[in-house]
Design a protein around this motif. Sequence first.
Motif, PDB file in Angstrom:
ATOM      1  N   GLU A 106      82.355   7.927  58.924  1.00 16.38           N
ATOM      2  CA  GLU A 106      82.962   8.557  57.741  1.00 16.38           C
ATOM      3  C   GLU A 106      82.259   8.067  56.460  1.00 16.38           C
ATOM      4  O   GLU A 106      81.896   8.860  55.593  1.00 16.38           O
ATOM      5  CB  GLU A 106      84.452   8.209  57.685  1.00 16.38           C
ATOM      6  N   ASP A 107      82.038   6.759  56.377  1.00 19.65           N
ATOM      7  CA  ASP A 107      81.386   6.188  55.188  1.00 19.65           C
ATOM      8  C   ASP A 107      79.967   6.731  55.027  1.00 19.65           C
ATOM      9  O   ASP A 107      79.550   7.100  53.924  1.00 19.65           O
ATOM     10  CB  ASP A 107      81.320   4.651  55.284  1.00 19.65           C
ATOM     11  N   GLU A 118      67.896  15.147  56.152  1.00 18.89           N
ATOM     12  CA  GLU A 118      67.754  14.686  54.760  1.00 18.89           C
ATOM     13  C   GLU A 118      68.955  15.133  53.916  1.00 18.89           C
ATOM     14  O   GLU A 118      69.454  16.253  54.113  1.00 18.89           O
ATOM     15  CB  GLU A 118      66.481  15.287  54.137  1.00 18.89           C
ATOM     16  N   PRO A 119      69.379  14.322  52.951  1.00 20.99           N
ATOM     17  CA  PRO A 119      70.519  14.713  52.108  1.00 20.99           C
ATOM     18  C   PRO A 119      70.305  16.063  51.417  1.00 20.99           C
ATOM     19  O   PRO A 119      71.231  16.848  51.268  1.00 20.99           O
ATOM     20  CB  PRO A 119      70.603  13.582  51.078  1.00 20.99           C
ATOM     21  N   SER A 120      69.048  16.354  51.041  1.00 24.61           N
ATOM     22  CA  SER A 120      68.796  17.611  50.319  1.00 24.61           C
ATOM     23  C   SER A 120      69.013  18.836  51.213  1.00 24.61           C
ATOM     24  O   SER A 120      69.126  19.958  50.724  1.00 24.61           O
ATOM     25  CB  SER A 120      67.364  17.612  49.793  1.00 24.61           C
ATOM     26  N   GLN A 121      69.067  18.619  52.526  1.00 23.47           N
ATOM     27  CA  GLN A 121      69.216  19.770  53.431  1.00 23.47           C
ATOM     28  C   GLN A 121      70.672  20.046  53.791  1.00 23.47           C
ATOM     29  O   GLN A 121      70.959  20.866  54.660  1.00 23.47           O
ATOM     30  CB  GLN A 121      68.422  19.498  54.719  1.00 23.47           C
ATOM     31  N   VAL A 122      71.587  19.328  53.169  1.00 23.12           N
ATOM     32  CA  VAL A 122      72.997  19.466  53.538  1.00 23.12           C
ATOM     33  C   VAL A 122      73.824  19.909  52.335  1.00 23.12           C
ATOM     34  O   VAL A 122      73.657  19.397  51.232  1.00 23.12           O
ATOM     35  CB  VAL A 122      73.529  18.116  54.086  1.00 23.12           C
ATOM     36  N   HIS A 123      74.711  20.887  52.573  1.00 19.42           N
ATOM     37  CA  HIS A 123      75.607  21.363  51.509  1.00 19.42           C
ATOM     38  C   HIS A 123      77.039  21.256  52.006  1.00 19.42           C
ATOM     39  O   HIS A 123      77.516  22.154  52.703  1.00 19.42           O
ATOM     40  CB  HIS A 123      75.296  22.823  51.153  1.00 19.42           C
ATOM     41  N   HIS A 142      76.461  13.642  49.775  1.00 17.23           N
ATOM     42  CA  HIS A 142      77.184  14.093  48.575  1.00 17.23           C
ATOM     43  C   HIS A 142      78.691  14.186  48.804  1.00 17.23           C
ATOM     44  O   HIS A 142      79.314  15.223  48.549  1.00 17.23           O
ATOM     45  CB  HIS A 142      76.676  15.473  48.100  1.00 17.23           C
ATOM     46  N   GLY A 143      79.287  13.143  49.329  1.00 14.97           N
ATOM     47  CA  GLY A 143      80.750  13.123  49.477  1.00 14.97           C
ATOM     48  C   GLY A 143      81.275  13.925  50.650  1.00 14.97           C
ATOM     49  O   GLY A 143      82.460  14.260  50.697  1.00 14.97           O
ATOM     50  N   MET A 144      80.422  14.234  51.622  1.00 12.37           N
ATOM     51  CA  MET A 144      80.871  15.050  52.772  1.00 12.37           C
ATOM     52  C   MET A 144      82.080  14.406  53.465  1.00 12.37           C
ATOM     53  O   MET A 144      82.081  13.212  53.736  1.00 12.37           O
ATOM     54  CB  MET A 144      79.715  15.206  53.753  1.00 12.37           C
ATOM     55  N   GLN A 145      83.075  15.224  53.772  1.00 12.68           N
ATOM     56  CA  GLN A 145      84.309  14.705  54.382  1.00 12.68           C
ATOM     57  C   GLN A 145      84.240  14.814  55.908  1.00 12.68           C
ATOM     58  O   GLN A 145      83.870  15.867  56.443  1.00 12.68           O
ATOM     59  CB  GLN A 145      85.502  15.535  53.887  1.00 12.68           C
ATOM     60  N   LEU A 146      84.592  13.728  56.579  1.00 11.09           N
ATOM     61  CA  LEU A 146      84.755  13.802  58.043  1.00 11.09           C
ATOM     62  C   LEU A 146      86.220  14.167  58.288  1.00 11.09           C
ATOM     63  O   LEU A 146      87.132  13.436  57.889  1.00 11.09           O
ATOM     64  CB  LEU A 146      84.438  12.443  58.688  1.00 11.09           C
TER      65      LEU A 146
END
Length: 602
Positions: free
Chosen positions: A78-79, A204-209, A86-90
Amino acid sequence: MFRRGMQSWGLVWFRNDLRLRDHEAFVTACKEHDGRVIPIYVFDGRQVGPGAKTAVGGFSKCSTPRAQFLLDAVQDLEDTLRQRYHGMQLIIYQNAYPEEVIPALITRLGSEKRVHITAVYYHQEVCVEEKAVEEALKVSLTNLYGHENATAVACRALRGSSTLYHPDDLPPTASVAALPPVFTTWRKLVERCGRVRAPLAMVEPSQVHPLPFSIPCDRVPSSVRDLIGENCEQERFRQQLTWSLPTFSDMRMDARNAFPFRGGETASQERLQAYTFGSDAIARYKETRNGLVGTEYSTKWSPYLAIGNITPRQIYHTLRQYEEMRPEKKGVSTYWAVFELEWRDFFRFAAMRYGNALFWRSGLRAVIQFELDKLSKHRRWRQDPVMLKTWQCGLTGFPFVDANQRELLATGWMSNRGRQNVASFLAKDLELDWRLGAEWFESLLLDYDPCSNYGNWQYCAGVGLDPRADRHFDVIRQARMYDPDGTFMAQWLPELASCTNWFDIPRIHSQYPHYPRPVVSQLNRGRKQIDAGFADRPKQVASEGSSQDRRRKPLAGARQREPRWMRRTHSGPADTMDTKTSSSEAKQTVLDHFGWSSKQRR
Ligand SMILES: Cc1cc2nc3c(=O)[nH]c(=O)nc-3n(C[C@H](O)[C@H](O)[C@H](O)COP(=O)(O)OP(=O)(O)OC[C@H]3O[C@@H](n4cnc5c(N)ncnc54)[C@H](O)[C@@H]3O)c2cc1C
C-alpha cells in the motif's frame, strides 16, 4: 455496462504476489490500459479469517506470526503504490471473498463513478482452493453483464513469475504434462535445456494514471487480532503448556528467533542484498544450510517467496550478478541455492500436474505407482489426539523433536533439518496421519506454501514423490550430527539447560524428572523396530540413503487421474485408516505427566 465516453480501466487483483517488481499482471494491465489501473487486495476470510480452519485437524489456517508477516507485506505494498504512483490507492477488503467483492466493486464504479473496468488481471495459482476462487470469479464476472455482451469483463489470468522456470520453457520431457516422478530426473533435464527468464522491470511512475478520487473500503487491519481473532493455535495452546511460550511481540525481539524479519517487498529486497552482497553468507551456504541456530545459516527467503514479495527469478539473476561481481566467491554454494529453488519448482509443477492428490492421505503414490511400494500399500494411519498433542506442544520426550516443535510454536519458523525430523517422527515413529502434521505446519509456518508443504510432507511420510517409501530419520542420530553440543536444544528446552549428554535418552529422563518421558519406546526404521535411542546407533543408517537404495528405479507414472479442482479432497483411492489409539499405558503416562484432564483433550 460500457457506454460511450467512459474510459476503460484494468483492475489488478493482488494475491500471493505482493510486490511491484517482476509483476506480470501489473505490467500487462498498465500496458493494455494506458496506465489506468486500480489495485485491489482481499484478505480472504476462508484463508485468514477468524473462522478459517483446516479440514482434518480443525486448526486455525493462519496463526499469529504469518498473519503479522502478511499484514506487514500488504502495508508495504500500500505504501509503495501510494508513494510511487501519485497517491494510488490500494483497495482493501477484509474477511471477504474476491468472487463477491470484485464484481460488486466493478458494478459500483460503473454506476456511481462512470469508471468502466474491462478486465481483471491476476496471477494464476496452482492448488485447488485457490483455483476454485478463480473459477468462481470468472463465473461471477460473466454473469455481471450476461454472456452475449461483448463488453463483459475479461479475466486475464497470467502465469507470472512464481516459479524459477516458466512452464512454457520446460523441455518437453520435463514439462508439466510429462513431469518425471523423480526430482533428480526432472532437475537434470531442466538444467540441461531450461532457461530462467529475466525479471520484469517495475512500471515507471510516468506510465501510471491512478483514479483521481478515493474509494471507500477497509483499511489494513491494525493488529493481528483484528485479522484472525484471538483464538489461533498459539493462544489456545498457551494455557496447556508446561513450558512458557513467549508472546509473539516478545518473540520478535528474542535473540533465539531465527526469523525476526518483517514482511513485504522492501524487506525481501533488503534480505536478498544482505545475504549476498552484504555479508557474503551465500558463499558459505552449502556448509551452513543444515544449521539450526541464528539468522544466517540459510537464506530465509521462503516466507517472502510464499507470498510473492520476491520471485525466484529475481533471486536467480541476483545470484548470477553476484558471481560476476565476486568471481572469487563463485562456487557450489550459489548453485546449491538454485538447486533448492528447483525443489520448490518441482513441487509446484507436481501440484499443477496432479491436483488434488497433493492432499490425499494416500498421496501422490496413489497416482504414481513406484516399483518398490510395498510399505505404503499397506500403510495404516492413526489419529490419536493425545499423541498428536504431545508432538504439537514439543513434549514428546525426544529433545531434538521437542526443541524444533517449540521453536515453531513460538516463532512460526523451523529449519529445513528440523522439519524433516519432526515430520518423519510424526509419520514414521508415532505413525499418525501425516495430514495432521501438514495442517499443523499450514497453521503455523511463516512460509506456508501448499505445494512445498504438502509435497514435502508426502515425501517425508513415504506417500509422495520419493521412490523410497521407507526413508526414516533417526531423531537421536540426527541430533548428534546437527546439534552435537546441544546448543539448539538448550535454547528451546530450558528445563534441560544443564544437560551435558543430549543423546542418552534414559539418562536424561532419570536426571530430569520434569522433562516428559518418551511417548514411544521404540523408533521405527523401515519395518524394523529399534530401541528408542537407549544405546548408540549403528554408524551406517541405511534408511538415510545408501548407494544400494539410490540404484532402485521407479516405474514412470502409470495411472493418472484428472484433478478435481473445486475443493481439496482428503482421501484417495488407496486410503486405509486405523483409528486405533496408542496403548493405554503410554497414553496414561502422557496424560499424567502433563496433568491433562480428558476435558482438555481435543
Ligand atoms: C515437512 C516439510 C514442510 C515444508 N513446508 C514448507 C512450506 O510450507 N513452505 C516452504 O517454502 N518450504 C517448505 N519446506 C521446505 C524447506 O524446509 C523450506 O523451504 C526452507 O527451510 C526455508 O528456509 P530458507 O528459505 O532459509 O531455505 P534455504 O535452505 O535457504 O533454500 C532456499 C530456498 O529454496 C527453497 N527450498 C529449500 N528447500 C526446499 C524444499 N525441501 N522444498 C521446496 N523448496 C525448498 C525455498 O524456497 C527456500 O527459500 C518444507 C520442508 C519440509 C521437510
